[in-house]
Scaffold this motif. Sequence first.
Motif, PDB file in Angstrom:
ATOM      1  N   PRO A  21       2.896  -3.927  29.112  1.00 39.76           N
ATOM      2  CA  PRO A  21       3.302  -4.326  27.930  1.00 39.76           C
ATOM      3  C   PRO A  21       4.374  -3.684  27.366  1.00 39.76           C
ATOM      4  CG  PRO A  21       1.387  -3.046  27.730  1.00 39.76           C
ATOM      5  CD  PRO A  21       1.858  -3.071  29.073  1.00 39.76           C
ATOM      6  N   ILE A  22       5.291  -3.190  28.110  1.00 38.12           N
ATOM      7  CA  ILE A  22       6.269  -2.379  27.445  1.00 38.12           C
ATOM      8  C   ILE A  22       7.030  -2.781  26.381  1.00 38.12           C
ATOM      9  CG2 ILE A  22       8.376  -1.113  28.010  1.00 38.12           C
ATOM     10  CD1 ILE A  22       7.137   0.093  30.468  1.00 38.12           C
ATOM     11  N   PRO A  23       7.625  -4.054  26.441  1.00 34.62           N
ATOM     12  CA  PRO A  23       8.494  -4.871  25.376  1.00 34.62           C
ATOM     13  C   PRO A  23       7.700  -4.615  23.982  1.00 34.62           C
ATOM     14  CG  PRO A  23       8.508  -6.097  27.299  1.00 34.62           C
ATOM     15  CD  PRO A  23       7.456  -5.096  27.645  1.00 34.62           C
ATOM     16  N   GLU A  24       6.378  -4.875  23.984  1.00 32.28           N
ATOM     17  CA  GLU A  24       5.573  -4.911  22.757  1.00 32.28           C
ATOM     18  C   GLU A  24       5.572  -3.371  22.102  1.00 32.28           C
ATOM     19  OE1 GLU A  24       4.087  -5.695  19.147  1.00 32.28           O
ATOM     20  OE2 GLU A  24       4.925  -7.255  20.661  1.00 32.28           O
ATOM     21  N   VAL A  25       5.245  -2.558  23.198  1.00 36.67           N
ATOM     22  CA  VAL A  25       5.223  -1.082  22.702  1.00 36.67           C
ATOM     23  C   VAL A  25       6.508  -0.612  22.269  1.00 36.67           C
ATOM     24  CG1 VAL A  25       4.893   1.142  23.320  1.00 36.67           C
ATOM     25  CG2 VAL A  25       3.300  -0.895  24.349  1.00 36.67           C
ATOM     26  N   LEU A  26       7.687  -0.982  22.617  1.00 37.80           N
ATOM     27  CA  LEU A  26       9.071  -0.587  22.350  1.00 37.80           C
ATOM     28  C   LEU A  26       9.131  -1.237  20.954  1.00 37.80           C
ATOM     29  CD1 LEU A  26      11.354  -1.429  25.527  1.00 37.80           C
ATOM     30  CD2 LEU A  26      10.527   0.801  24.708  1.00 37.80           C
ATOM     31  N   HIS A  27       8.959  -2.518  20.663  1.00 41.82           N
ATOM     32  CA  HIS A  27       9.154  -2.988  19.460  1.00 41.82           C
ATOM     33  C   HIS A  27       8.279  -2.267  18.271  1.00 41.82           C
ATOM     34  CE1 HIS A  27       9.293  -6.827  16.744  1.00 41.82           C
ATOM     35  NE2 HIS A  27       9.996  -5.943  16.364  1.00 41.82           N
ATOM     36  N   THR A  28       7.120  -2.135  18.698  1.00 41.57           N
ATOM     37  CA  THR A  28       6.242  -1.223  17.660  1.00 41.57           C
ATOM     38  C   THR A  28       6.612  -0.013  17.231  1.00 41.57           C
ATOM     39  OG1 THR A  28       4.179  -2.732  18.493  1.00 41.57           O
ATOM     40  CG2 THR A  28       3.683  -0.737  17.413  1.00 41.57           C
ATOM     41  N   THR A  29       6.987   0.647  18.603  1.00 42.17           N
ATOM     42  CA  THR A  29       7.359   1.987  18.297  1.00 42.17           C
ATOM     43  C   THR A  29       8.798   2.110  17.215  1.00 42.17           C
ATOM     44  OG1 THR A  29       6.673   2.731  20.297  1.00 42.17           O
ATOM     45  CG2 THR A  29       8.210   4.271  19.461  1.00 42.17           C
ATOM     46  N   ALA A  30       9.665   1.260  17.843  1.00 44.92           N
ATOM     47  CA  ALA A  30      10.820   1.255  16.714  1.00 44.92           C
ATOM     48  C   ALA A  30      10.479   1.072  15.267  1.00 44.92           C
ATOM     49  CB  ALA A  30      11.824   0.018  17.143  1.00 44.92           C
ATOM     50  N   GLN A  31       9.444  -0.157  14.994  1.00 45.26           N
ATOM     51  CA  GLN A  31       9.271  -0.368  13.753  1.00 45.26           C
ATOM     52  C   GLN A  31       8.350   0.796  12.850  1.00 45.26           C
ATOM     53  OE1 GLN A  31       6.455  -3.640  14.560  1.00 45.26           O
ATOM     54  NE2 GLN A  31       7.898  -5.111  13.458  1.00 45.26           N
ATOM     55  N   GLN A  32       7.627   1.746  13.854  1.00 48.77           N
ATOM     56  CA  GLN A  32       7.000   3.041  13.056  1.00 48.77           C
ATOM     57  C   GLN A  32       8.360   3.870  12.999  1.00 48.77           C
ATOM     58  OE1 GLN A  32       4.488   3.823  16.447  1.00 48.77           O
ATOM     59  NE2 GLN A  32       2.868   2.580  15.676  1.00 48.77           N
ATOM     60  N   PHE A  33       9.041   4.193  13.687  1.00 48.57           N
ATOM     61  CA  PHE A  33      10.276   4.853  13.598  1.00 48.57           C
ATOM     62  C   PHE A  33      11.050   4.442  12.300  1.00 48.57           C
ATOM     63  CE2 PHE A  33      14.848   5.700  14.036  1.00 48.57           C
ATOM     64  CZ  PHE A  33      14.803   6.773  13.947  1.00 48.57           C
ATOM     65  N   MET A  34      11.118   3.287  12.090  1.00 50.45           N
ATOM     66  CA  MET A  34      12.006   2.649  10.746  1.00 50.45           C
ATOM     67  C   MET A  34      11.159   3.177   9.471  1.00 50.45           C
ATOM     68  SD  MET A  34      14.851   1.886  11.637  1.00 50.45           S
ATOM     69  CE  MET A  34      15.311   1.205  10.145  1.00 50.45           C
ATOM     70  N   GLU A  35       9.879   2.676   9.730  1.00 50.89           N
ATOM     71  CA  GLU A  35       9.004   3.213   8.394  1.00 50.89           C
ATOM     72  C   GLU A  35       8.962   4.442   8.243  1.00 50.89           C
ATOM     73  OE1 GLU A  35       5.435   1.291   9.608  1.00 50.89           O
ATOM     74  OE2 GLU A  35       6.033  -0.875   9.562  1.00 50.89           O
TER      75      GLU A  35
END
Length: 310
Positions: free
Chosen positions: A178-192
């Motif tokens: 499920p790497i695409p979803e993990v990439l997206h979630t991690t990017a959101q966490q980074f921005m937050e």
Amino acid sequence: MTMHQQDTAQKQAIQGVSATEELVPSRYALKVGDIDVLVVSDGVLPLPTSTMSTNVDPAARAAWFKDMYLGPDAFDWALNVLVVRSGEQTLLVDAGLGGQFPGFPRAGLFPKRLEAAGIELSSITDVVITHMHMDHIGGLLVDEVKSRLRPDVKIHVCATEVEFWANPDFSRTVMPSPIPEVLHTTAQQFMEAYHDKLHTFEQEYEVAPGVVVKRTGGHTPGHSVVHVTSGNEKLTFAGDALFPVAFDHPDWQNGFEHDPEEAVRVRVRLMQEAAASGELFVATHLSFPSVGRVAVNGDAFRWVAGSWDY
């Protein structure tokens, strides 16, 4: 004491030390003119060989990996980050994977390796992010890192990259689930976590004297490389613009590339420029210490690894 002198002293002191960690090279210091550069290994992570050549016959891929004594189905992908000291600034270029992702126990090691090199996270004045994939920003989401960064640290990332990860497009990638979803979630966490510390640029920006970050696109829309220049010497940190297979087969597309055709054009141009200039070349996923030069080899290229200076 420069990072080069410090690391040389530590290498000399290592004799007689029995700890396994100390006997495995995990950092490499060099000088680029008057600028100190330290390549730090964040470790390795296993990936399917299929991600290295999504546009070629599987038999050709298997043959290349066999010739490289790798595979056949998976191989270890190196993770490298940089520490650069220029003037009064200490820069961290990318931050590795972090330790929060299951299945990657041999990655996320840069914090303790910085500590072993005598570099405090609190000394980092600037962080440059080549792009916002999880193996480049994940290290900044670890509590022991977040709590030790200085309150006024500046994080530099291309504005195009920030915009892309607000609503990323994975339609042209070929990533394991499920790497695409993990990439997206991690990017959101980074921005937050770091939205108030972001310093964005459009095409290029001089982060410190002689240290310029420049957008290339391709791998991700805002993917960037870092050029370090002092006197007549130059080093380029290419991020994910190229991978180990790129020298023999620069046209082989990678499953993590969001624009595969543009990524090919970017890496060919970077390697042509590096071959013409003779500059030092470092990339995230070339085997540590990933310090060498690029030479033209017919219609392809050749990696000329630098000799260890110890």
